[in-house]
Design a protein around this motif. Structure first.
Motif, PDB file in Angstrom:
ATOM      1  N   ARG A  79       0.804  -1.086  -0.084  1.00 51.82           N
ATOM      2  CA  ARG A  79      -0.022   0.092   0.050  1.00 51.82           C
ATOM      3  C   ARG A  79       0.882   1.342  -0.030  1.00 51.82           C
ATOM      4  N   PHE A  80       0.420   2.202  -0.662  1.00 53.44           N
ATOM      5  CA  PHE A  80       1.203   3.382  -0.754  1.00 53.44           C
ATOM      6  C   PHE A  80       0.208   4.672  -0.767  1.00 53.44           C
ATOM      7  N   PRO A  81       0.963   5.668  -0.217  1.00 52.05           N
ATOM      8  CA  PRO A  81       0.130   6.988  -0.062  1.00 52.05           C
ATOM      9  C   PRO A  81      -0.099   7.448  -1.464  1.00 52.05           C
ATOM     10  N   VAL A  82      -0.998   8.585  -1.765  1.00 55.19           N
ATOM     11  CA  VAL A  82      -1.489   8.966  -3.407  1.00 55.19           C
ATOM     12  C   VAL A  82      -1.016  10.475  -3.308  1.00 55.19           C
ATOM     13  N   VAL A  83      -0.747  10.848  -4.372  1.00 56.41           N
ATOM     14  CA  VAL A  83      -0.469  12.276  -4.883  1.00 56.41           C
ATOM     15  C   VAL A  83      -1.509  12.582  -5.827  1.00 56.41           C
ATOM     16  N   PHE A  84      -2.400  13.529  -5.993  1.00 54.81           N
ATOM     17  CA  PHE A  84      -3.205  14.078  -6.650  1.00 54.81           C
ATOM     18  C   PHE A  84      -3.116  15.152  -7.402  1.00 54.81           C
ATOM     19  N   ALA A  85      -3.232  15.251  -8.852  1.00 56.16           N
ATOM     20  CA  ALA A  85      -3.512  16.425  -9.581  1.00 56.16           C
ATOM     21  C   ALA A  85      -4.642  16.691 -10.602  1.00 56.16           C
ATOM     22  N   THR A 130      -3.448   1.537  -1.837  1.00 54.25           N
ATOM     23  CA  THR A 130      -3.244   2.682  -1.153  1.00 54.25           C
ATOM     24  C   THR A 130      -3.552   2.747   0.371  1.00 54.25           C
ATOM     25  N   THR A 131      -2.709   3.666   0.917  1.00 53.76           N
ATOM     26  CA  THR A 131      -2.754   3.687   2.460  1.00 53.76           C
ATOM     27  C   THR A 131      -3.842   4.261   3.085  1.00 53.76           C
ATOM     28  N   GLY A 132      -4.687   5.187   2.280  1.00 54.36           N
ATOM     29  CA  GLY A 132      -5.817   5.764   2.642  1.00 54.36           C
ATOM     30  C   GLY A 132      -5.270   7.167   2.916  1.00 54.36           C
ATOM     31  N   LYS A 133      -4.090   7.723   2.792  1.00 57.02           N
ATOM     32  CA  LYS A 133      -3.684   9.267   2.966  1.00 57.02           C
ATOM     33  C   LYS A 133      -3.417   9.435   1.508  1.00 57.02           C
ATOM     34  N   VAL A 134      -3.974  10.755   1.238  1.00 58.54           N
ATOM     35  CA  VAL A 134      -3.912  11.391  -0.066  1.00 58.54           C
ATOM     36  C   VAL A 134      -3.356  12.789   0.001  1.00 58.54           C
ATOM     37  N   GLY A 135      -2.375  13.255  -0.646  1.00 55.92           N
ATOM     38  CA  GLY A 135      -1.915  14.763  -0.999  1.00 55.92           C
ATOM     39  C   GLY A 135      -2.331  15.380  -2.326  1.00 55.92           C
ATOM     40  N   ILE A 136      -2.301  16.359  -2.397  1.00 57.60           N
ATOM     41  CA  ILE A 136      -2.887  16.944  -3.678  1.00 57.60           C
ATOM     42  C   ILE A 136      -1.765  18.031  -4.064  1.00 57.60           C
ATOM     43  N   THR A 137      -1.359  18.432  -5.423  1.00 60.35           N
ATOM     44  CA  THR A 137      -0.434  19.224  -5.598  1.00 60.35           C
ATOM     45  C   THR A 137      -0.974  19.941  -7.070  1.00 60.35           C
ATOM     46  N   GLY A 138      -0.230  21.108  -7.377  1.00 60.90           N
ATOM     47  CA  GLY A 138      -0.591  21.765  -8.608  1.00 60.90           C
ATOM     48  C   GLY A 138       0.016  23.046  -8.523  1.00 60.90           C
ATOM     49  N   CYS A 139       0.097  23.795  -9.747  1.00 62.57           N
ATOM     50  CA  CYS A 139       0.508  25.182 -10.081  1.00 62.57           C
ATOM     51  C   CYS A 139      -0.377  25.928 -10.827  1.00 62.57           C
ATOM     52  N   SER A 140      -0.593  27.249 -10.906  1.00 60.46           N
ATOM     53  CA  SER A 140      -1.506  27.873 -11.287  1.00 60.46           C
ATOM     54  C   SER A 140      -3.043  27.413 -11.439  1.00 60.46           C
ATOM     55  N   TYR A 141      -3.761  27.094 -12.397  1.00 57.11           N
ATOM     56  CA  TYR A 141      -4.970  26.536 -12.303  1.00 57.11           C
ATOM     57  C   TYR A 141      -5.029  25.136 -11.269  1.00 57.11           C
ATOM     58  N   LEU A 142      -3.834  24.424 -11.479  1.00 59.15           N
ATOM     59  CA  LEU A 142      -3.824  22.948 -10.738  1.00 59.15           C
ATOM     60  C   LEU A 142      -3.759  23.360  -9.429  1.00 59.15           C
ATOM     61  N   GLY A 143      -3.054  24.361  -9.026  1.00 60.76           N
ATOM     62  CA  GLY A 143      -2.623  25.194  -7.521  1.00 60.76           C
ATOM     63  C   GLY A 143      -4.073  25.347  -6.895  1.00 60.76           C
ATOM     64  N   GLY A 144      -4.980  26.205  -7.935  1.00 58.14           N
ATOM     65  CA  GLY A 144      -6.330  26.638  -7.607  1.00 58.14           C
ATOM     66  C   GLY A 144      -6.960  25.399  -7.543  1.00 58.14           C
ATOM     67  N   ALA A 164      -8.452   6.786  -1.988  1.00 61.50           N
ATOM     68  CA  ALA A 164      -8.206   6.460  -0.590  1.00 61.50           C
ATOM     69  C   ALA A 164      -8.613   5.053  -0.063  1.00 61.50           C
ATOM     70  N   ALA A 165      -9.498   4.676  -1.038  1.00 61.15           N
ATOM     71  CA  ALA A 165     -10.390   3.302  -0.688  1.00 61.15           C
ATOM     72  C   ALA A 165      -9.490   2.187  -1.532  1.00 61.15           C
ATOM     73  N   ARG A 166      -8.784   2.393  -2.157  1.00 60.27           N
ATOM     74  CA  ARG A 166      -8.132   1.403  -3.103  1.00 60.27           C
ATOM     75  C   ARG A 166      -7.237   0.323  -2.225  1.00 60.27           C
ATOM     76  N   PRO A 167      -7.332  -0.849  -2.521  1.00 60.68           N
ATOM     77  CA  PRO A 167      -6.550  -1.849  -1.865  1.00 60.68           C
ATOM     78  C   PRO A 167      -5.125  -1.504  -2.008  1.00 60.68           C
ATOM     79  N   ALA A 220       9.322   7.263  -6.050  1.00 60.63           N
ATOM     80  CA  ALA A 220       9.799   7.366  -4.498  1.00 60.63           C
ATOM     81  C   ALA A 220       8.921   6.578  -3.644  1.00 60.63           C
ATOM     82  N   GLY A 221       7.714   5.729  -4.265  1.00 64.27           N
ATOM     83  CA  GLY A 221       6.785   5.030  -3.348  1.00 64.27           C
ATOM     84  C   GLY A 221       5.717   5.730  -3.248  1.00 64.27           C
ATOM     85  N   TYR A 222       4.927   6.348  -4.129  1.00 65.05           N
ATOM     86  CA  TYR A 222       3.722   7.008  -3.998  1.00 65.05           C
ATOM     87  C   TYR A 222       3.024   6.472  -5.427  1.00 65.05           C
ATOM     88  N   VAL A 223       1.641   6.357  -5.063  1.00 63.13           N
ATOM     89  CA  VAL A 223       0.627   6.159  -6.316  1.00 63.13           C
ATOM     90  C   VAL A 223       0.262   7.612  -6.600  1.00 63.13           C
TER      91      VAL A 223
END
Length: 586
Positions: free
Chosen positions: A71-77, A152-166, A147-150, A108-111
């Motif tokens: 299981r791996f933590p998630v970063v979403f854009a 993933t660890t259930g922890k999610v981060g989100i990243t982005g710049c400009s519109y994606l930062g918004g 977060a509910a995927r088998p 580095a071990g993220y989804v």
């Protein structure tokens, strides 16, 4: 704060159990990403709470082209710019953007997950607006599904710049329970104050919408082998709310949009969602660059969100060369998604690049740039004998000179060939310029300069633009900071959030008033922030104009605006600059 005219649906209305089944077995279709056997990808349509299908891509750590167990933590854009598309026959994939470093995170071990917002790219549906609560709900649903995927660890981060930062800030405002960390850049805390800074629209959010065939260049999801679903999805996009008319149709902060039927500026906030954004559930890291207009908003967001902040040199979403922003992102997510005790939470909260011609220094502080630093008033005065011959409007002085009128005709023919000029070029000859004597010693600026001018116009409304510049001994000009204010928006008030004690113009209909032609009024407004050391021998310069080339709508509005602006020099007009030490001129 005004009561908002929309409702955020209850999270319980969709339920975590329901989210876990939305995409079905489509996520089992995975493929190695290009020639990288350490990453596998799957793409599919994910139905959100109202049934709209959004195009989602999931990238998982792999060994030899096979998804790694565990299981791996998630970063979403979350993007409106197409997460995967083809250009000139080449695949363009958001995971390969150097700004976001998403591939490095998978290594580095993220989804990593990317998705097209509804009404854009390969997603179905139509956009109701720009970064509205519909997009917030969509992001909430995607985060909780991930977060509910088998795997993933259930922890999610989100990243982005400009519109994606918004997007990152928008989804955070919906507060999905699985979201723990937000890494956002070049976005805003107050969309009205950003899009219509000083009551004046400029380049951001005023460009026309892209034609539909742009979205047809998106890569279809895995199961859509013949692109039929992509074509069906893009057909939905014809119903999108046009962005530029949406903004143009709401001149006041409390305007009701004729396209959405509500006080839309309040819906998109984000300051109207501060309670959620300030939740202890969320960790924040914000970044920006000095040569980028949204950095003003990023610093104010850091003040309101107790966020870690870093500001580098460079332009819009440009990865700074003087520090590793991708590495900073990884350290941040390691700490708050993997619970790695790497010390990032014990470092000074704020860092920025203190620029100097040809170089600079990265500084670390426990306070935001400019806070706690007094400002020095420098007056716009009558012409001095030592002012360079090419600049004859007047001079800058530590002493106020005699009050004198300085009229100038507004030059509306300021357009350049640059469609998207993130940082203004000098506007010599387009207004008034006031130049100081050469500096006797280096002078370091840190924070927001504030410009005050006494001016009259010949029509009920007109715009005033102010620019702070450095001029080297050869005459080369460096733009340091700039700001703008419409005469009708001159009234100041108290901000509904931490505005760092800067002049605040509400933009409320009741506070906006036409000028009396010929009657002088006082305008006070902040310029963009800066951390810059001006070398000895250079001169300071202030330029005042009535138009700026980044106003794409100038041809449509110029006939209603002032033809002539008359500035009063002397004590009534001055720029207050946050110098870190007393400034001295030769």
């Amino acid at each position: 704060m005004a009561v908002l005219r929309y409702a955020l649906p209850c999270a319980a209305a969709i339920g975590l159990a329901g989210l876990t089944t939305l995409a079905g077995a489509q996520t089992d279709v995975i493929a190695t990403v290009r020639d990288d056997p350490s990453v596998v990808r799957s793409s599919f349509y994910l139905p959100v709470r109202d049934g709209t299908r959004l195009a989602v891509n999931v990238y998982r750590p792999a060994d030899g082209g096979k998804a790694r167990a565990g299981r791996f933590p998630v970063v979403f854009a979350f993007t409106p710019y197409r997460a995967r598309y083809r250009k000139d026959g080449e695949l363009v994939d958001l995971i390969d953007s150097t700004t976001f470093g998403l591939r490095d995170l998978v290594h580095a071990g993220y989804v990593v997950a990317t998705a097209d917002v509804r009404g854009k790219g390969a997603s179905f549906g139509a956009r109701r607006g720009f970064l509205d609560q519909t997009e917030a709900h969509d992001g909430y649903d995607i985060v909780q599904w991930l977060a509910a995927r088998p795997y993933t660890t259930g922890k999610v981060g989100i990243t982005g710049c400009s519109y994606l930062g918004g997007s990152a800030m928008l989804v955070a405002g919906a507060l999905p329970p699985a979201l723990k960390a937000v890494f956002a850049a070049a976005t805003d805390i107050d969309k009205y104050a950003f899009v219509r800074n000083g009551g004046i629209t400029a380049q951001f959010n005023t460009r026309p919408d892209e034609p539909l065939d742009v979205d047809l260049a998106s890569v279809p999801v895995d199961a859509d082998r013949d692109g039929a679903l992509l074509r069906e999805a893009v057909a939905d996009h014809v119903r999108n709310t046009p962005m530029a008319p949406l903004w143009a149709g709401m001149p006041y902060r409390d305007s009701v949009s004729p396209l959405t039927g509500n006080r839309y500026w309040e819906e998109v906030g984000p300051y109207t969602h501060l309670k959620a954004l300030q939740s202890p559930q969320l960790a924040w890291y914000l970044w920006g660059n000095w040569n980028d207009e949204p950095t003003e908003q990023i610093i104010q967001a850091a003040a309101n969100l107790d966020a870690k902040l870093i500001v580098g040199p460079g332009s819009h979403c440009e990865p700074p060369k003087v520090f590793d922003i991708v590495g900073e992102q990884k350290r941040f997510f390691d700490r708050y998604l993997k619970d790695v005790d790497n010390g990032i939470d014990r470092e000074p909260r704020y860092s920025w690049w203190q620029e100097r011609q040809g170089g600079g220094t990265l500084v670390h502080r426990a306070r935001l740039p400019g806070t706690g630093i007094g400002r020095t008033a420098i007056y716009l005065t009558a012409a001095a004998n030592d002012t360079p011959a090419a600049v004859d409007s007047g001079s800058l002085s530590l002493r106020a000179g005699t009050a004198a009128p300085r009229p100038f005709r507004v030059d509306y023919d300021v357009a350049t060939k640059d469609y998207f000029q993130f940082w203004p070029s000098p506007l010599d000859g387009k207004g008034l310029t006031f130049t100081s004597r050469p500096l006797a010693a280096d002078a370091a600026i840190e924070g927001f300069p504030i410009l005050t001018v006494r001016a009259a116009i010949d029509r009920p409304d007109g715009n005033v633009f102010g620019y702070l510049e450095s001029v080297d001994p050869t005459g080369k000009v460096t733009m340091l900071a700039f700001g703008r204010l419409a005469m009708s928006h001159r009234k100041t008030g108290v901000a509904p959030y931490n505005h760092l004690d800067l002049p605040y113009h509400s933009g409320l209909r009741a506070d906006v008033a036409p000028a009396t032609p010929g009657r002088a009024e006082t305008l006070t407004f902040a310029l963009s922030p800066r951390a810059y050391t001006i070398p000895a021998g250079h001169r300071l310069r202030v330029t005042i104009t009535g138009a700026d080339p980044r106003q794409r709508n100038l041809p449509a509005i110029r006939d209603a605006l002032a033809r002539t602006v008359t500035l009063t020099t002397g004590a009534a007009s001055h720029i207050d600059i946050p110098f870190t030490a007393p400034v001295r001129f030769r």
